[in-house]
Design a protein around this motif. Sequence first.
Motif, PDB file in Angstrom:
ATOM      1  N   VAL A  24       0.819  -1.218   0.000  1.00 10.58           N
ATOM      2  CA  VAL A  24       0.000   0.000   0.000  1.00 10.58           C
ATOM      3  C   VAL A  24       0.853   1.267   0.000  1.00 10.58           C
ATOM      4  CG1 VAL A  24      -2.027  -1.062   1.046  1.00 10.58           C
ATOM      5  CG2 VAL A  24      -0.243  -0.171   2.515  1.00 10.58           C
ATOM      6  N   VAL A  25       2.084   1.159   0.463  1.00  9.65           N
ATOM      7  CA  VAL A  25       3.057   2.256   0.368  1.00  9.65           C
ATOM      8  C   VAL A  25       4.319   1.655  -0.227  1.00  9.65           C
ATOM      9  CG1 VAL A  25       4.386   4.006   1.610  1.00  9.65           C
ATOM     10  CG2 VAL A  25       2.080   3.433   2.388  1.00  9.65           C
ATOM     11  N   ASP A  26       4.752   2.179  -1.373  1.00  7.64           N
ATOM     12  CA  ASP A  26       5.793   1.518  -2.153  1.00  7.64           C
ATOM     13  C   ASP A  26       6.997   2.438  -2.370  1.00  7.64           C
ATOM     14  OD1 ASP A  26       7.237  -0.118  -3.791  1.00  7.64           O
ATOM     15  OD2 ASP A  26       5.730  -0.295  -5.356  1.00  7.64           O
ATOM     16  N   ASP A  27       8.038   2.226  -1.565  1.00  6.09           N
ATOM     17  CA  ASP A  27       9.328   2.886  -1.767  1.00  6.09           C
ATOM     18  C   ASP A  27       9.197   4.420  -1.816  1.00  6.09           C
ATOM     19  OD1 ASP A  27      12.092   2.916  -2.096  1.00  6.09           O
ATOM     20  OD2 ASP A  27      11.954   2.876  -4.288  1.00  6.09           O
ATOM     21  N   VAL A  28       8.559   4.977  -0.806  1.00  6.86           N
ATOM     22  CA  VAL A  28       8.322   6.425  -0.754  1.00  6.86           C
ATOM     23  C   VAL A  28       9.484   7.120  -0.058  1.00  6.86           C
ATOM     24  CG1 VAL A  28       6.891   8.223   0.302  1.00  6.86           C
ATOM     25  CG2 VAL A  28       5.816   6.279  -0.860  1.00  6.86           C
ATOM     26  N   SER A  29       9.964   8.181  -0.672  1.00 12.70           N
ATOM     27  CA  SER A  29      11.009   9.020  -0.082  1.00 12.70           C
ATOM     28  C   SER A  29      10.586  10.480  -0.205  1.00 12.70           C
ATOM     29  CB  SER A  29      12.353   8.820  -0.798  1.00 12.70           C
ATOM     30  OG  SER A  29      12.794   7.482  -0.690  1.00 12.70           O
ATOM     31  N   LEU A  30      10.693  11.214   0.895  1.00 14.84           N
ATOM     32  CA  LEU A  30      10.339  12.633   0.878  1.00 14.84           C
ATOM     33  C   LEU A  30      11.087  13.372   1.975  1.00 14.84           C
ATOM     34  CD1 LEU A  30       8.244  13.113   3.478  1.00 14.84           C
ATOM     35  CD2 LEU A  30       6.635  12.014   1.941  1.00 14.84           C
ATOM     36  N   THR A  31      11.126  14.686   1.862  1.00 11.58           N
ATOM     37  CA  THR A  31      11.789  15.526   2.868  1.00 11.58           C
ATOM     38  C   THR A  31      10.925  16.739   3.184  1.00 11.58           C
ATOM     39  OG1 THR A  31      12.979  16.820   1.176  1.00 11.58           O
ATOM     40  CG2 THR A  31      14.095  14.867   2.081  1.00 11.58           C
ATOM     41  N   VAL A  32      11.088  17.241   4.414  1.00  9.06           N
ATOM     42  CA  VAL A  32      10.455  18.497   4.826  1.00  9.06           C
ATOM     43  C   VAL A  32      11.507  19.310   5.562  1.00  9.06           C
ATOM     44  CG1 VAL A  32       8.544  19.585   6.040  1.00  9.06           C
ATOM     45  CG2 VAL A  32       8.265  17.262   5.153  1.00  9.06           C
ATOM     46  N   ARG A  33      11.701  20.554   5.160  1.00  2.37           N
ATOM     47  CA  ARG A  33      12.712  21.413   5.784  1.00  2.37           C
ATOM     48  C   ARG A  33      12.110  22.193   6.948  1.00  2.37           C
ATOM     49  NH1 ARG A  33      17.141  21.433   2.539  1.00  2.37           N
ATOM     50  NH2 ARG A  33      16.808  20.623   0.428  1.00  2.37           N
ATOM     51  N   ARG A  34      12.967  22.737   7.774  1.00  8.31           N
ATOM     52  CA  ARG A  34      12.494  23.526   8.907  1.00  8.31           C
ATOM     53  C   ARG A  34      11.728  24.755   8.396  1.00  8.31           C
ATOM     54  NH1 ARG A  34      14.232  21.518  13.453  1.00  8.31           N
ATOM     55  NH2 ARG A  34      16.174  20.323  13.525  1.00  8.31           N
ATOM     56  N   GLY A  35      10.570  24.991   8.997  1.00 12.99           N
ATOM     57  CA  GLY A  35       9.763  26.134   8.594  1.00 12.99           C
ATOM     58  C   GLY A  35       8.998  25.935   7.310  1.00 12.99           C
ATOM     59  N   GLU A  36       8.976  24.721   6.792  1.00  9.66           N
ATOM     60  CA  GLU A  36       8.340  24.451   5.509  1.00  9.66           C
ATOM     61  C   GLU A  36       7.021  23.701   5.724  1.00  9.66           C
ATOM     62  OE1 GLU A  36       9.946  22.991   1.149  1.00  9.66           O
ATOM     63  OE2 GLU A  36      10.463  21.780   2.882  1.00  9.66           O
ATOM     64  N   ILE A  37       6.016  24.038   4.917  1.00 10.97           N
ATOM     65  CA  ILE A  37       4.757  23.300   4.876  1.00 10.97           C
ATOM     66  C   ILE A  37       4.734  22.543   3.552  1.00 10.97           C
ATOM     67  CG2 ILE A  37       2.243  23.419   4.912  1.00 10.97           C
ATOM     68  CD1 ILE A  37       2.459  26.067   6.413  1.00 10.97           C
ATOM     69  N   VAL A  38       4.775  21.226   3.647  1.00  7.94           N
ATOM     70  CA  VAL A  38       4.830  20.370   2.460  1.00  7.94           C
ATOM     71  C   VAL A  38       3.549  19.556   2.384  1.00  7.94           C
ATOM     72  CG1 VAL A  38       6.020  18.437   1.344  1.00  7.94           C
ATOM     73  CG2 VAL A  38       7.340  20.248   2.464  1.00  7.94           C
ATOM     74  N   GLY A  39       2.881  19.609   1.243  1.00  9.01           N
ATOM     75  CA  GLY A  39       1.621  18.917   1.073  1.00  9.01           C
ATOM     76  C   GLY A  39       1.781  17.553   0.437  1.00  9.01           C
ATOM     77  N   ILE A  40       0.782  16.693   0.664  1.00 12.92           N
ATOM     78  CA  ILE A  40       0.666  15.421  -0.053  1.00 12.92           C
ATOM     79  C   ILE A  40      -0.736  15.360  -0.637  1.00 12.92           C
ATOM     80  CG2 ILE A  40       0.730  12.908   0.037  1.00 12.92           C
ATOM     81  CD1 ILE A  40       2.618  13.018   2.328  1.00 12.92           C
ATOM     82  N   ALA A  41      -0.815  15.272  -1.967  1.00  9.48           N
ATOM     83  CA  ALA A  41      -2.090  15.199  -2.670  1.00  9.48           C
ATOM     84  C   ALA A  41      -2.251  13.803  -3.256  1.00  9.48           C
ATOM     85  CB  ALA A  41      -2.147  16.249  -3.785  1.00  9.48           C
ATOM     86  N   GLY A  42      -3.477  13.353  -3.333  1.00 11.48           N
ATOM     87  CA  GLY A  42      -3.740  12.044  -3.921  1.00 11.48           C
ATOM     88  C   GLY A  42      -5.205  11.703  -3.849  1.00 11.48           C
ATOM     89  N   LEU A  43      -5.664  10.842  -4.736  1.00  8.93           N
ATOM     90  CA  LEU A  43      -7.034  10.381  -4.708  1.00  8.93           C
ATOM     91  C   LEU A  43      -7.213   9.360  -3.598  1.00  8.93           C
ATOM     92  CD1 LEU A  43      -7.606   9.934  -8.550  1.00  8.93           C
ATOM     93  CD2 LEU A  43      -8.179  11.912  -7.138  1.00  8.93           C
ATOM     94  N   MET A  44      -8.464   9.021  -3.290  1.00  6.11           N
ATOM     95  CA  MET A  44      -8.730   8.015  -2.278  1.00  6.11           C
ATOM     96  C   MET A  44      -8.037   6.712  -2.655  1.00  6.11           C
ATOM     97  SD  MET A  44     -12.356   6.441  -0.940  1.00  6.11           S
ATOM     98  CE  MET A  44     -13.023   8.063  -0.643  1.00  6.11           C
ATOM     99  N   GLY A  45      -7.343   6.103  -1.684  1.00  8.46           N
ATOM    100  CA  GLY A  45      -6.619   4.870  -1.944  1.00  8.46           C
ATOM    101  C   GLY A  45      -5.204   5.075  -2.444  1.00  8.46           C
ATOM    102  N   ALA A  46      -4.771   6.342  -2.515  1.00  8.99           N
ATOM    103  CA  ALA A  46      -3.422   6.618  -3.018  1.00  8.99           C
ATOM    104  C   ALA A  46      -2.348   6.212  -2.022  1.00  8.99           C
ATOM    105  CB  ALA A  46      -3.281   8.108  -3.350  1.00  8.99           C
ATOM    106  N   GLY A  47      -2.706   6.108  -0.723  1.00 11.70           N
ATOM    107  CA  GLY A  47      -1.735   5.692   0.286  1.00 11.70           C
ATOM    108  C   GLY A  47      -1.254   6.791   1.195  1.00 11.70           C
ATOM    109  N   ARG A  48      -1.896   7.954   1.156  1.00 13.97           N
ATOM    110  CA  ARG A  48      -1.431   9.095   1.959  1.00 13.97           C
ATOM    111  C   ARG A  48      -1.565   8.829   3.462  1.00 13.97           C
ATOM    112  NH1 ARG A  48      -5.524  13.294   0.048  1.00 13.97           N
ATOM    113  NH2 ARG A  48      -6.766  11.401   0.303  1.00 13.97           N
TER     114      ARG A  48
END
Length: 518
Positions: free
Chosen positions: A288-312
């Motif tokens: 359901v989650v496949d090899d996901v890599s992401l980063t968030v920096r200090r003071g940053e607002i990072v979004g995750i968008a996806g349809l239902m079932g995308a794995g968010r």
Amino acid sequence: MTRPVLQMRNITKTFPGVTALSDVNLSVRAGEIHAVCGENGAGKSTLMKVLSGVHEHGSYEGEIHFEGEPVAFKDIRASERRGIVIIHQELALIPYLSIAENIFLGNEQTSHGLIDWNATLHRASKLLKRVGLHEKPQTPVADLGVGKQQLVEIAKALAKEVKLLILDEPTAALNDEDSGKLLDLILELRDQGIACIIISHKLGEIRTIADSVTILRDGRTIETLTVRENPGSEPQLSEDRIIRGMVGRDLDHRFPDRTPYAGEDAGEIAFAVDGWSVRHPVDHHRTVVDDVSLTVRRGEIVGIAGLMGAGRTELAMSVFGRSYGRCTGGKVSVGGRDVTTRTVPHAVAAGIAYVTEDRKQYGLNLIDSINRNISLASLPKMRRRGVVDEHHERSVAERYRKSMNIKAPTVFEQVGRLSGGNQQKVVLSKWIHADPEVLILDEPTRGIDVGAKYEIYTVIDKLAAQGKAVLFISSELPELLGMCDRIYTMAEGRLTGEVTRAEATQEVLMRHMTMNRS
């Protein structure tokens, strides 16, 4: 002018120390979609509970006429027998029963005194197809996400002979695509002569499907406005006009102006997920989650968008203490150091907080008070000589009640009695007091009115301005576009894109969100 199918006159409902409704009037025509709008706590859900018999006749003042006759419902079954069906914002499903069993619970399909399972499954399949849910009727509800559970609730309502359908935030748990399908279904019901009352904080939805809108404020009827003159015609009522009626003033900006973090460590990576993979908790062969890599920096607002079932949500919950599924690989780092998140206490100790999409089930203890809920994630801070210092606990809760504008008479108020927006402020207060380095927000404004949304957006923006790293999951693309510095997109458990604030549009995000798995 079509005759009214429903008239509620001078409805007044009080609870101990609180007047929830005061001389409220509502008139709905046959075959009309009538929206009821107002800020959280305006009395919308209470009014619908009076109508449907949840609050029985005699517990309120005023009168209700349905199909030209006075009615006095002693319970919800009595209103359903007259053809009034309500879908509550709080899901009323039994998780360990199947979809089909939930749909026909209390309305069983029988033959010769026994349940006819063939008829049950056959009719359930037709209803699921009608609401756009492709699961098998035998699937346990516990295996479904909150969005799919909402569709089961709608199928359950459609299984009854309905004349007036009441939908309380029906699309709150749905993404744009599924919301669109549901709105189309509501329009079909209207064309079949079924009257609908819809409560929604999504004003775009109201302009899309509603014929009229009644606005409540502080438990009183403010006004009833015409959205469109004829079914299918263009809406004449603007969102700004609805907002002005709801909040009593113009709301010039939907999102606060971003204040970039300017600390010494600005730009440093505060949170990183590398190669994260998770399998389904029941079907261990399904990733359901496949090899996901992401980063968030200090003071940053990072979004995750996806349809239902995308794995968010599956990604967020699995990172936060392995709360979902079975992790098969990957690592998490906070402030440049690898951390262990095998349990929720490990994740909290590492500086990670998670505001769940389902605040009622996972975010709050609804039968406990505001002050107890706020202290739950930081009890060690409240400790004095091995026990919780109740005076300190109370003073902290009081501080957040004022700073977060939580509308409650005292911090001893039971959280379950608060409106959705105020409940969400309690959840945020709980995690803010825990002082995390990373805040994962999963649908933080679901089911919340525009005024409360702005307050929560302001809180989120202040946290980022203090150097916190914020990961923001939302099904509302305008919300992501208005709040985020960068946006990742997901589809079928994988990251499919990364878009900067300058590049991001709804069209660009949707294109990435609908990419097929390579």
